[in-house]
Design an enzyme around this catalytic site. Structure first.
Site, PDB file in Angstrom:
ATOM      1  N   THR A 270       0.835  -1.206   0.000  1.00 37.44           N
ATOM      2  CA  THR A 270       0.000   0.000   0.000  1.00 37.44           C
ATOM      3  C   THR A 270       0.864   1.247   0.000  1.00 37.44           C
ATOM      4  O   THR A 270       0.611   2.206  -0.746  1.00 37.44           O
ATOM      5  CB  THR A 270      -0.928   0.014   1.230  1.00 37.44           C
ATOM      6  OG1 THR A 270      -1.800  -1.119   1.176  1.00 37.44           O
ATOM      7  CG2 THR A 270      -1.769   1.282   1.263  1.00 37.44           C
TER       8      THR A 270
ATOM      9  N   TRP B 101       2.593   1.593  -3.390  1.00 39.53           N
ATOM     10  CA  TRP B 101       1.666   2.009  -4.442  1.00 39.53           C
ATOM     11  C   TRP B 101       1.555   3.523  -4.508  1.00 39.53           C
ATOM     12  O   TRP B 101       1.392   4.103  -5.586  1.00 39.53           O
ATOM     13  CB  TRP B 101       0.283   1.404  -4.190  1.00 39.53           C
ATOM     14  CG  TRP B 101      -0.724   1.747  -5.251  1.00 39.53           C
ATOM     15  CD1 TRP B 101      -0.977   1.059  -6.406  1.00 39.53           C
ATOM     16  CD2 TRP B 101      -1.626   2.870  -5.257  1.00 39.53           C
ATOM     17  NE1 TRP B 101      -1.959   1.686  -7.123  1.00 39.53           N
ATOM     18  CE2 TRP B 101      -2.385   2.799  -6.447  1.00 39.53           C
ATOM     19  CE3 TRP B 101      -1.852   3.929  -4.376  1.00 39.53           C
ATOM     20  CZ2 TRP B 101      -3.358   3.734  -6.775  1.00 39.53           C
ATOM     21  CZ3 TRP B 101      -2.819   4.873  -4.701  1.00 39.53           C
ATOM     22  CH2 TRP B 101      -3.561   4.761  -5.886  1.00 39.53           C
ATOM     23  N   HIS B 102       1.672   4.178  -3.355  1.00 42.20           N
ATOM     24  CA  HIS B 102       1.462   5.621  -3.319  1.00 42.20           C
ATOM     25  C   HIS B 102       2.622   6.420  -3.898  1.00 42.20           C
ATOM     26  O   HIS B 102       2.466   7.614  -4.165  1.00 42.20           O
ATOM     27  CB  HIS B 102       1.178   6.078  -1.887  1.00 42.20           C
ATOM     28  CG  HIS B 102      -0.229   5.821  -1.449  1.00 42.20           C
ATOM     29  ND1 HIS B 102      -0.643   4.598  -0.970  1.00 42.20           N
ATOM     30  CD2 HIS B 102      -1.325   6.618  -1.441  1.00 42.20           C
ATOM     31  CE1 HIS B 102      -1.928   4.665  -0.668  1.00 42.20           C
ATOM     32  NE2 HIS B 102      -2.365   5.874  -0.944  1.00 42.20           N
ATOM     33  N   GLY B 103       3.755   5.813  -4.083  1.00 42.67           N
ATOM     34  CA  GLY B 103       4.863   6.552  -4.679  1.00 42.67           C
ATOM     35  C   GLY B 103       6.148   5.755  -4.663  1.00 42.67           C
ATOM     36  O   GLY B 103       6.356   4.891  -3.799  1.00 42.67           O
TER      37      GLY B 103
ATOM     38  N   PHE C 277       1.079   8.651  -8.919  1.00 40.79           N
ATOM     39  CA  PHE C 277       0.295   7.414  -8.944  1.00 40.79           C
ATOM     40  C   PHE C 277       0.254   6.843 -10.372  1.00 40.79           C
ATOM     41  O   PHE C 277      -0.193   5.759 -10.580  1.00 40.79           O
ATOM     42  CB  PHE C 277      -1.135   7.646  -8.468  1.00 40.79           C
ATOM     43  CG  PHE C 277      -1.209   8.091  -7.011  1.00 40.79           C
ATOM     44  CD1 PHE C 277      -0.135   7.966  -6.170  1.00 40.79           C
ATOM     45  CD2 PHE C 277      -2.373   8.636  -6.532  1.00 40.79           C
ATOM     46  CE1 PHE C 277      -0.202   8.381  -4.846  1.00 40.79           C
ATOM     47  CE2 PHE C 277      -2.467   9.055  -5.195  1.00 40.79           C
ATOM     48  CZ  PHE C 277      -1.384   8.924  -4.369  1.00 40.79           C
TER      49      PHE C 277
END
Length: 489
Positions: A331, A334-336, A489
């Site tokens: 998670t 995924w954000h960066g 993203f």
């Protein structure tokens, strides 16, 4: 192009809707949506349109393969092939620079780290395609035999670059059989206008203040300015740092939820029904609840396609904690493509694990407001990890918030600045709660019981979108500050 753009608001979207409603057949309408969607995506980076189309083509072929050989080994091979292709492309474009940068720092290899331009929205449409092929493999949806229908699902400009992550099975019927009625069009317009005002008026102002009180994203990302940035942060009064993080905390919710509001609203205008992506997360009492309310489409994706397949909570406490660790590391990533995002994800993993182990039992014996304060504190400090990619700057900010940089708690100038924005802060805080929504619902309920309230509700339904559009336009005209937070993203 972004939704809070005057060209989009006064040319692109109206032209799209005019062409759409002039078309008589659903096939022509779908074609119009594809053309506009690809133009929308190409507006910012035309070089990556072939990547988007190519990823759709790959997953379309593998989906047909899975359908054809259902129940056989070749179906599983098709699923694995689709996942490998999609995740490899995502890895190359989003994470290769991070990986090579890390090996360069540790081992000096490679000597030059390539800077790969990140395709906007690649995380969103990759996850949508992954959910499609997995659901086809599970038999939850039939493979789409028409390539352009899968392309429409993936590229639809409502949600292509900023979500929510829409699953194919949720809108597969609506691709060909969606219905439009005036009530839903009106709801869509109201939802879009509310999201636009949330973004243009509230989120942008919060972002401007966050940049003023702490540092701009550009400054934070510039490694060569580390000494200058550290000195600037060290000198700031503690109260300014606290308020800067608070405004960022408000900005990221108002900005992200605004895009979801606008996407859901545009979907309603033409008969698509996207699921809610936010449910007032700052009202939560635990971190687990927060993540059930925040970016719901992402949380449900990791739950259904990672956590549960790994065993979920069915294989004992130790395995549950391990599964949570994997989910939250992913998670964060995924954000960066930066290690601070991984740290941010694991930060929340720690609190979710502690809640499962004993914190929930502790909070059950305490007044409800205690757990709510705990949640706000955890999330507040979590956003510091999210904001600053440089770990040393995180340390400077945390020390400064407690006057450990030799900085004062406050100054006359800081007090004056805060007083100037206290009214706006109150409005922004109200906006992250359901107060306005509940008032609107109360008026709607009253309109069914009273003719006077019916007239009031009718005026509100017609006038409010126009007022919000006017206010938003005034905020955007001549305002160069209109950041797009989801480029990573």
């Amino acid at each position: 192009m972004v939704f809070s753009n005057l060209f989009f608001l006064y040319f692109f979207l109206p032209l799209n809707l005019i062409c759409y409603f002039l078309a008589k057949s659903i096939h022509v309408r779908n074609g119009i949506l594809i053309v506009f969607s690809l133009f929308f995506y190409a507006w910012g980076e035309p070089r990556y349109v072939p990547l988007l189309v190519g990823m759709v083509l790959i997953n379309w072929i593998f989906g047909l393969m899975i359908e054809k050989y259902r129940g056989q080994k070749l179906a599983k091979a098709g699923l694995i092939g689709a996942c490998i292709c999609s995740l490899t492309l995502l890895g190359i474009f989003k994470y290769l620079t991070l990986i090579l940068g890390t090996t360069h720092d540790l081992f000096g290899l490679p000597s030059v780290v390539p800077q790969i331009l990140l395709p906007i929205g690649i995380s969103f449409y990759t996850f949508q395609l992954l959910s499609y092929v997995v659901d086809v493999y599970r038999g939850e949806v039939e493979a789409q035999t028409h390539f352009f229908r899968l392309l429409l699902y993936t590229s639809l400009f409502h949600q292509c670059i900023a979500g929510p992550i829409v699953r194919y099975k949720d809108i597969s019927e609506e691709i060909l059989y969606r219905q439009i009625n005036r009530g839903e069009v009106a709801r869509g317009i109201n939802r879009f206008a509310a999201g636009l005002a949330k973004k243009a008026v509230l989120a942008n102002t919060c972002g401007l203040l966050a940049d003023q009180f702490i540092l701009t994203d550009a400054a934070v990302a510039d490694v060569s300015r580390f000494t200058q940035n550290a000195a600037a942060l060290s000198a700031k009064p503690a109260v300014i740092l606290w308020m800067g993080v608070l405004f960022f905390m408000l900005q990221i919710y108002l900005d992200f939820s605004a895009y979801s509001d606008m996407a859901i609203g545009m979907g309603l205008m033409i008969g698509f029904h996207y699921k809610e992506n936010f449910n007032y997360p700052y009202l939560s009492s635990t971190v687990s609840e927060f993540w059930r309310r925040w970016h719901i489409s992402l949380g449900s994706f990791f739950r259904d396609y990672v956590y549960i397949p790994l065993g979920g909570s069915r294989k004992g406490l130790g395995r549950t904690i391990l599964n949570l660790f994997v989910v939250w590391a992913l998670t964060g990533l995924w954000h960066g493509a930066s290690w601070n995002f991984v740290l941010w994800g694991l930060y929340f993993f720690i609190f979710i694990a502690l809640e499962r182990l004993f914190l929930n039992k502790v909070f059950a014996r305490l007044p409800g407001f205690v757990s709510h304060i705990y949640l706000l504190i955890v999330v507040y400090f979590g956003w510091i990890l999210f904001r600053f990619k440089n770990m040393a700057l995180i340390g400077v900010v945390l020390k400064g918030m407690f006057c450990q940089n030799g900085n004062p708690w406050t100054t006359f100038e800081a007090n004056t600045t805060l007083l100037n924005y206290i009214f706006f802060l109150a409005i922004a805080v109200i906006a992250v709660t359901p107060v306005v929504h509940n008032i609107g619902r109360a008026i709607s309920v009253a309109s069914g019981r009273s003719a006077a309230w019916f007239r009031v509700n009718s005026v509100v339904q017609v006038a409010m979108p126009l007022v919000l559009l006017l206010i938003s336009t005034m905020s955007l005209v001549g305002n160069s500050y209109n950041p797009f937070l989801y480029f990573q993203f």
